[in-house]
Design a protein around this motif. Structure first.
Motif, PDB file in Angstrom:
ATOM      1  N   ASP A  13       0.867  -1.177   0.000  1.00  0.00           N
ATOM      2  CA  ASP A  13       0.000   0.000   0.000  1.00  0.00           C
ATOM      3  C   ASP A  13       0.904   1.226   0.000  1.00  0.00           C
ATOM      4  O   ASP A  13       1.700   1.419   0.923  1.00  0.00           O
ATOM      5  CB  ASP A  13      -0.896   0.023   1.241  1.00  0.00           C
ATOM      6  CG  ASP A  13      -1.951  -1.079   1.217  1.00  0.00           C
ATOM      7  OD1 ASP A  13      -2.031  -1.803   0.203  1.00  0.00           O
ATOM      8  OD2 ASP A  13      -2.679  -1.213   2.211  1.00  0.00           O
ATOM      9  N   GLU A  15       1.125   4.877   0.501  1.00  0.00           N
ATOM     10  CA  GLU A  15       0.303   5.889   1.163  1.00  0.00           C
ATOM     11  C   GLU A  15       1.127   6.794   2.069  1.00  0.00           C
ATOM     12  O   GLU A  15       0.626   7.308   3.068  1.00  0.00           O
ATOM     13  CB  GLU A  15      -0.786   5.185   1.990  1.00  0.00           C
ATOM     14  CG  GLU A  15      -0.217   4.170   2.973  1.00  0.00           C
ATOM     15  CD  GLU A  15      -1.288   3.464   3.808  1.00  0.00           C
ATOM     16  OE1 GLU A  15      -1.993   2.624   3.222  1.00  0.00           O
ATOM     17  OE2 GLU A  15      -1.397   3.754   5.002  1.00  0.00           O
ATOM     18  N   HIS A  74      -5.400   2.680  -4.212  1.00  0.00           N
ATOM     19  CA  HIS A  74      -5.599   2.515  -2.772  1.00  0.00           C
ATOM     20  C   HIS A  74      -6.300   3.781  -2.287  1.00  0.00           C
ATOM     21  O   HIS A  74      -6.048   4.865  -2.809  1.00  0.00           O
ATOM     22  CB  HIS A  74      -4.242   2.333  -2.080  1.00  0.00           C
ATOM     23  CG  HIS A  74      -4.345   2.016  -0.624  1.00  0.00           C
ATOM     24  ND1 HIS A  74      -5.265   1.141  -0.108  1.00  0.00           N
ATOM     25  CD2 HIS A  74      -3.611   2.437   0.451  1.00  0.00           C
ATOM     26  CE1 HIS A  74      -5.119   1.051   1.200  1.00  0.00           C
ATOM     27  NE2 HIS A  74      -4.121   1.826   1.579  1.00  0.00           N
ATOM     28  N   HIS A  76      -7.725   6.075   1.038  1.00  0.00           N
ATOM     29  CA  HIS A  76      -7.977   6.471   2.426  1.00  0.00           C
ATOM     30  C   HIS A  76      -8.928   7.666   2.376  1.00  0.00           C
ATOM     31  O   HIS A  76      -8.511   8.781   2.048  1.00  0.00           O
ATOM     32  CB  HIS A  76      -6.660   6.819   3.143  1.00  0.00           C
ATOM     33  CG  HIS A  76      -5.950   5.610   3.649  1.00  0.00           C
ATOM     34  ND1 HIS A  76      -6.071   5.166   4.944  1.00  0.00           N
ATOM     35  CD2 HIS A  76      -5.164   4.713   3.023  1.00  0.00           C
ATOM     36  CE1 HIS A  76      -5.372   4.056   5.100  1.00  0.00           C
ATOM     37  NE2 HIS A  76      -4.809   3.752   3.943  1.00  0.00           N
ATOM     38  N   GLY A 119      -8.609   1.378   2.210  1.00  0.00           N
ATOM     39  CA  GLY A 119      -7.872   1.587   3.450  1.00  0.00           C
ATOM     40  C   GLY A 119      -8.588   0.997   4.651  1.00  0.00           C
ATOM     41  O   GLY A 119      -9.807   1.085   4.752  1.00  0.00           O
ATOM     42  N   HIS A 237       3.623  -1.666   3.518  1.00  0.00           N
ATOM     43  CA  HIS A 237       3.363  -0.249   3.222  1.00  0.00           C
ATOM     44  C   HIS A 237       4.665   0.413   2.791  1.00  0.00           C
ATOM     45  O   HIS A 237       5.754  -0.018   3.205  1.00  0.00           O
ATOM     46  CB  HIS A 237       2.795   0.457   4.459  1.00  0.00           C
ATOM     47  CG  HIS A 237       1.461  -0.071   4.875  1.00  0.00           C
ATOM     48  ND1 HIS A 237       1.314  -1.228   5.604  1.00  0.00           N
ATOM     49  CD2 HIS A 237       0.202   0.391   4.637  1.00  0.00           C
ATOM     50  CE1 HIS A 237       0.020  -1.459   5.797  1.00  0.00           C
ATOM     51  NE2 HIS A 237      -0.676  -0.493   5.220  1.00  0.00           N
TER      52      HIS A 237
HETATM   53 ZN   LIG Z   1      -3.690   2.066   3.569  1.00  0.00          ZN
END
Ligand SMILES: [Zn+2]
Length: 309
Positions: A13, A15, A74, A76, A119, A237
């Motif tokens: 991910d 982010e 992805h 959030h 997320g 991540h």
């Molecule tokens: Zn995430």
């Protein structure tokens, strides 16, 4: 006799630009280091990227496809100006939210994503329908066994393995086009006070502990004919510097890759490095969609102590 095939995917991910981290430089190092490790070890990755990470380093993320990896969206919600957890939203709000993020991502990357990851795995029974309606074909949405209502992420009872999803019930397989490919989890081992099943999330534990999770999953799947496409998925991540040889997460990842290769070799299984998209293609070739209504049946054998035969 041919060896049992296992499809091995490494996801990340991306982010690092989200408000709580806000470090695009670290994000690039994390994602680049991860891609380099996968390339050096013959592995394939799926990079789930939030729009701002894509906007911050578009050349790098665009180049991943040419290296045999896959990129997807992805999301959030808090970073797109919405409430943090999608699992508490109605279908209209989720549709708007995913649509806004998809457009932003497509602007940065130059093409539309078909692969998706939400997320916190925060979702509800509307989510899969929204994703399919917006053109997504596959991804990682569910997290089997997770009981985290404080992030609207409750997945106990979800199928443990790759499946077509159900438009009306996120916990059942179905006949939707969207295919979910969950993390590899060990539902016998819970962490976070009993809320999160141990999975192959690099940063969760060390390579030794990951070995047992991977081993158990290989042994469970190996001779199970109800699992036609057998998958092991590691995740992480881009908030860790995977370019740094002294970084513990990098060392853990390298240990996990070796461990999984060795487990498969010892079990006389074939290791096939793959993106989530490649795994899903294989699944579509092999497995028909399911009418959940034909699957559901209450087991009444215990009623009045009836004999089973
Ligand atoms: Zn995430």
């Amino acid at each position: 006799m041919s060896k049992t095939k296992f499809w091995i995917n490494w996801s990340i991910d991306c982010e690092a630009t989200q408000h709580s981290v806000n470090d695009a430089g670290l994000g690039l190092k994390g994602a680049r280091g991860y891609a380099d490790i996968l390339d050096a070890n013959g592995m394939k990755g799926t990079f789930f990227i939030i729009p701002k990470d894509a906007e911050s380093n578009p050349d790098f993320y665009r180049s991943l496809t040419g290296r045999g990896h896959e990129t997807g969206l992805h999301l959030h919600p808090g970073d797109e100006g919405y409430f943090e957890f999608a699992g508490v939203m109605g279908p209209e709000e989720q549709h708007e939210l995913v649509s806004v993020a998809k457009d932003r991502w497509s602007q940065a990357m130059g093409f539309e994503p078909v692969c998706f990851c939400m997320g916190y795995a925060s979702a509800n029974d509307y989510t899969y329908g929204v994703l399919e309606d917006l053109g997504f074909r596959h991804g990682q949405v569910g997290l089997p066994g997770r009981r985290l209502p404080e992030t609207a992420s409750v997945w106990e009872g979800e199928p443990l393995y790759i499946h077509y999803t159900n438009r009306y019930n996120r916990l059942l397989p179905g006949d939707m086009d969207f295919v979910d490919v969950p993390h590899t989890v060990d539902i016998e081992s819970y962490m976070w006070g009993g809320k999160h099943p141990q999975d192959l999330r690099v940063e969760l534990v060390d390579a030794k502990n990951h070995w047992y999770t991977a081993y158990k999953s290989v042994m469970r799947q190996k001779d199970d004919e109800t699992i036609p496409v057998k998958v092991i998925r590691g995740v992480t991540h881009n908030t860790f510097d995977y370019t740094d040889p002294d970084n513990f997460r990098r060392q853990t990842l390298l240990g996990m890759i070796d461990g999984i290769k060795n487990i498969l070799e010892d079990a006389d299984c074939e290791c096939i490095p793959a993106t989530v998209g490649t795994i899903v293609e294989k699944f579509r070739e092999t497995v028909p969609k399911i009418d959940a209504k034909k699957l559901l049946k209450l087991d009444r054998r215990g009623y009045q102590g009836k004999k089973t035969v």
